[in-house]
Enzyme design. Structure first.
Site, PDB file in Angstrom:
ATOM      1  N   TYR A 136       1.931  -5.078   0.997  1.00 18.22           N
ATOM      2  CA  TYR A 136       1.833  -3.721   0.460  1.00 18.22           C
ATOM      3  C   TYR A 136       2.622  -3.688  -0.843  1.00 18.22           C
ATOM      4  CZ  TYR A 136       2.322   1.410   0.466  1.00 18.22           C
ATOM      5  OH  TYR A 136       2.296   2.738   0.147  1.00 18.22           O
TER       6      TYR A 136
ATOM      7  N   TYR B 293       1.140   5.068  12.135  1.00 17.13           N
ATOM      8  CA  TYR B 293       2.283   4.317  11.594  1.00 17.13           C
ATOM      9  C   TYR B 293       3.442   5.245  11.233  1.00 17.13           C
ATOM     10  CZ  TYR B 293       5.209   1.643   8.426  1.00 17.13           C
ATOM     11  OH  TYR B 293       6.297   1.051   7.836  1.00 17.13           O
ATOM     12  N   HIS B 294       3.170   6.233  10.410  1.00 19.45           N
ATOM     13  CA  HIS B 294       4.251   7.089   9.934  1.00 19.45           C
ATOM     14  C   HIS B 294       4.778   8.017  11.027  1.00 19.45           C
ATOM     15  CE1 HIS B 294       3.056   5.919   5.768  1.00 19.45           C
ATOM     16  NE2 HIS B 294       4.360   5.952   5.653  1.00 19.45           N
TER      17      HIS B 294
ATOM     18  N   ASP C 284       9.377  12.901  -3.298  1.00 24.64           N
ATOM     19  CA  ASP C 284       9.600  12.111  -2.089  1.00 24.64           C
ATOM     20  C   ASP C 284       9.330  12.949  -0.846  1.00 24.64           C
ATOM     21  OD1 ASP C 284      10.537  10.351  -0.119  1.00 24.64           O
ATOM     22  OD2 ASP C 284      12.608  11.018  -0.390  1.00 24.64           O
TER      23      ASP C 284
ATOM     24  N   LYS D  25      15.472  18.328  -1.162  1.00 17.13           N
ATOM     25  CA  LYS D  25      14.753  17.102  -1.513  1.00 17.13           C
ATOM     26  C   LYS D  25      14.107  17.296  -2.880  1.00 17.13           C
ATOM     27  CE  LYS D  25      12.642  14.340   1.144  1.00 17.13           C
ATOM     28  NZ  LYS D  25      13.609  13.249   0.911  1.00 17.13           N
TER      29      LYS D  25
ATOM     30  N   HIS E 225       9.393  11.649   2.338  1.00 17.59           N
ATOM     31  CA  HIS E 225      10.037  11.105   3.533  1.00 17.59           C
ATOM     32  C   HIS E 225      11.154  12.061   3.948  1.00 17.59           C
ATOM     33  CE1 HIS E 225       8.209   7.175   2.281  1.00 17.59           C
ATOM     34  NE2 HIS E 225       8.039   7.121   3.583  1.00 17.59           N
TER      35      HIS E 225
END
Length: 659
Positions: free
Chosen positions: A13, A167-168, A532, A528, A534
């Protein structure tokens, strides 16, 4: 010699700085034996902003490659024949735009789009739940997802139009049961929406089902992870047969790719990440009947910064050694008949079916975003507290912390340093692109896009037209924002119920005692800045600060420094905490500090993220009070530190206040 199965598709990746730099990296990796490409896009590209947008400041080229228009797409794949490549594009909110440019590029190269092979992730549900690169409200996003799926089924026979992405969810703290349930719920929601759209004839619907693929995370508990993958295959086979009536076993096959867990990579003793990655890979390769079709591995140093090409080569060699040197591919499924594996698989299936039914009873994945988000934040909070208490042992972090200095970590040379001029160069490239294109053609294509969005027609054709005319990702997204509006997803923090324990109780008692002295609890803002998405760390800090007795202001992701400074001023906070995991801290943190001080906010600023030591020193010199990195895993210690800063700040204000 025994017949060997064909190895899985091997990828890394990657993407950074610019299309030119990423193209060089891709060609290098392919020359070293990589058999497919997996493109990482930068945050502006993922969230529908051009490099010169205010929210893109400091984010251009940081976590992936900027590809705002067809010119950059040409550069990205220069010298790489698209009809000979299998390309995975990790892109969601702007998936239609990137696929549209890829199709337009194929036509530029003289390649029939029907020969294109690869995957576009196109899973917006997990963006609302965990990753944060959503743009539009759920119903509009569902429409875009459906239109991509339908277009691919009709015109791109070798292309996977959606890569449903549990996945996340694991990265956000999901248990294996939640990964199974929420991932399958998303696939069901998309398939139901495709059927309800009326764009596919009933007799052709099994082909749609057969085009669904998945992208899975796999953690360190590789026996449980093996069983999770067997549970996925069993549940998907049942769903596709019973819910959708698919008779062809090939079309019912659970097709998935993998990147092994990044959540478990540690900054402390990072060399231990190598064996973690190897063990995690076994969870998706040992069982032939549930083996991944494509694998990409993170690098040992990703908890420290951006990996170098050599680090990516090392991860690729891990796959090659297993596939080519071991005898793994010479045998049928080695777990067939195992009582232990069957029992665990059945246990997971039973629990996941109950969780899946809860989602379906609530209206399905798109309708249950708020509720699923709350459960994920709760699960992540429980995991974090188990690490802190030692119930979950992490070598080098909370056990066996004694270590000799690692020869792999040599100053900042162990991570890739990006060219600081890369963003400026992208702005210049964007300016030049706009100057040379036909503006009338772009405006006509944008108007066609808006008109189509206002109907129920498929949007892919209008998107490809805009790409060919020279439009940009920011223009595509802005046109659709005009029609669909924007969306802010739930934070999930309010749904978390935790009871402070251990060292956190002492912090809470201290904060509560100070509240009586200071006339009320201290206030902490968790912000934040930038793009981003996350949010896992910020959410856990917000939950922990609340548990410690502080008032918490948390407005979610994707804020400008100006917005954070204004909120800190208006909420009269005692500490400002900034969370940045995209590598844009040197651009965004000093600017936020400057604006805070300009607004008269003198509260101390603390920062958390993946921050190299040299950058930590720079931030402290720029007025930051504390810098926390992944090695600071004890929330009670962080809260004790923040509480001390907040109490000291409040006392200082009371002393200086006029009587």
């Amino acid at each position: 010699m025994a017949t060997r199965d064909k190895p899985w598709l091997m990828r890394t990746y990657s993407g950074h700085s610019s299309a030119r730099a990423s193209n060089e990296l891709y060609r290098t990796n392919l020359a070293r034996g990589q058999t497919g490409l997996s493109v990482a896009f930068d945050l502006p590209t993922q969230t529908g902003y051009d490099p010169d947008h205010v929210l893109a400041r400091g984010e251009v080229g940081k976590v992936g490659v900027p590809v705002p228009h067809l010119g950059e797409m040409r550069t990205l794949f220069d010298g790489i024949p698209l009809d000979e490549m299998n390309t995975s594009m990790t892109i969601n909110a702007t998936a239609m735009w990137l696929l549209g440019m890829y199709v337009a590029l194929a036509e530029d190269q003289g390649v029939d789009p029907s020969r294109l092979a690869g995957t576009v992730q196109n899973d917006i549900v997990k963006e609302y739940l965990s990753r944060g690169t959503y743009i539009f409200p759920p119903d509009a996003s569902k429409r875009l997802t459906v239109d991509v799926v339908v277009h691919a089924v009709k015109h791109l026979p070798r292309w996977n139009p959606i890569n449903v992405c549990p996945y996340h969810l694991q990265e956000a703290g999901a248990t294996p049961v939640q990964e199974l349930a929420y991932g399958l719920a998303t696939a069901i929601a998309v398939l139901d929406a495709v059927r309800e759209s009326g764009q596919v004839a009933e007799e052709d619907f099994p082909e749609v089902v057969g085009r669904i693929s998945f992208f899975i995370d796999v953690g360190i508990r590789f026996i449980e992870e093996t069983c999770k993958m067997r549970a996925f295959t069993r549940m998907w086979d049942r769903i596709t047969l019973e819910r959708y009536g698919v008779q062809d076993e090939k079309l019912r096959r659970f097709r998935y790719g993998v990147q092994v867990n990044s959540l478990g990579l540690t900054e402390a003793q990072p060399e231990n990440n190598v064996q973690r990655i190897v063990l995690e890979m076994l969870g998706v390769t040992l069982s032939k009947n549930a083996r991944a079709r494509a694998i990409q591995l993170p690098c040992w140093n990703e908890a420290l910064g951006l990996p170098r090409p050599w680090d990516q080569q090392w991860s690729l060699r891990v796959q090659q050694v297993l596939a080519l040197e071991s005898d793994l591919l010479e045998y049928d499924d080695i777990f067939e008949g195992s009582v232990v594996i069957e029992a665990k698989t059945s246990e997971l299936v039973e629990a996941a079916e109950a969780e899946l039914q809860w989602v379906l009873d609530g209206g399905g994945a798109f309708a249950m975003i708020d509720e699923m988000k709350g459960r994920l934040v709760q699960s992540h909070a429980e995991r974090v507290r188990k690490i802190e208490s030692g119930d979950i042992e992490v070598v080098g972090v909370n056990v066996f912390t004694e270590t000799a200095p690692s020869p792999l970590v040599d100053g900042e040379a162990h991570i890739l340093a990006l060219d600081p001029q890369a963003e400026a160069e992208q702005l210049e490239c964007l300016r030049a692109w706009r100057e040379q294109r036909d503006d009338a053609a772009v405006q006509a294509a944008l108007e066609l896009l808006r008109e189509t969005a206002a109907t129920d027609e498929n949007l892919m054709a209008a998107t490809i037209t805009l790409a060919q005319a020279g439009g940009t990702v920011g223009e595509w997204a802005a046109a659709l924002r005009d029609v669909f509006g924007e969306y802010r997803a739930p934070t999930g923090v309010g749904a978390v119920a935790t009871a402070p324990a251990g060292d956190m109780l002492a912090v809470r008692e201290r904060v509560q005692a100070a509240a009586k002295e200071l006339g009320g609890p201290v206030r902490v803002l968790v912000g934040k800045p930038g793009l981003d998405g996350h949010s896992n760390g910020a959410e856990q800090i917000a939950v922990a600060a609340r548990d410690a007795g502080m008032e918490v202001v948390y407005q979610g992701i994707r804020l400008t420094p100006e917005q954070i400074a204004a909120a800190a001023r208006d909420e009269d906070v005692d500490v400002v905490g900034l969370s940045i995991l995209s590598g844009s801290h040197l651009a965004l943190v000093p600017e936020t500090v400057r604006l805070l001080r300009a607004d008269g906010v003198d509260a101390p600023v603390v920062v958390g993220g993946i921050i190299p030591d040299a950058d930590r020193v720079t931030l402290l010199d720029d007025g930051v009070a504390r810098v926390y990195t992944p090695k600071d895993y004890k929330l009670a210690d962080i809260m004790d530190d923040i509480a001390a800063l907040a109490i000291e700040h409040r006392r200082g204000r009371m002393v200086s206040a006029p009587s």
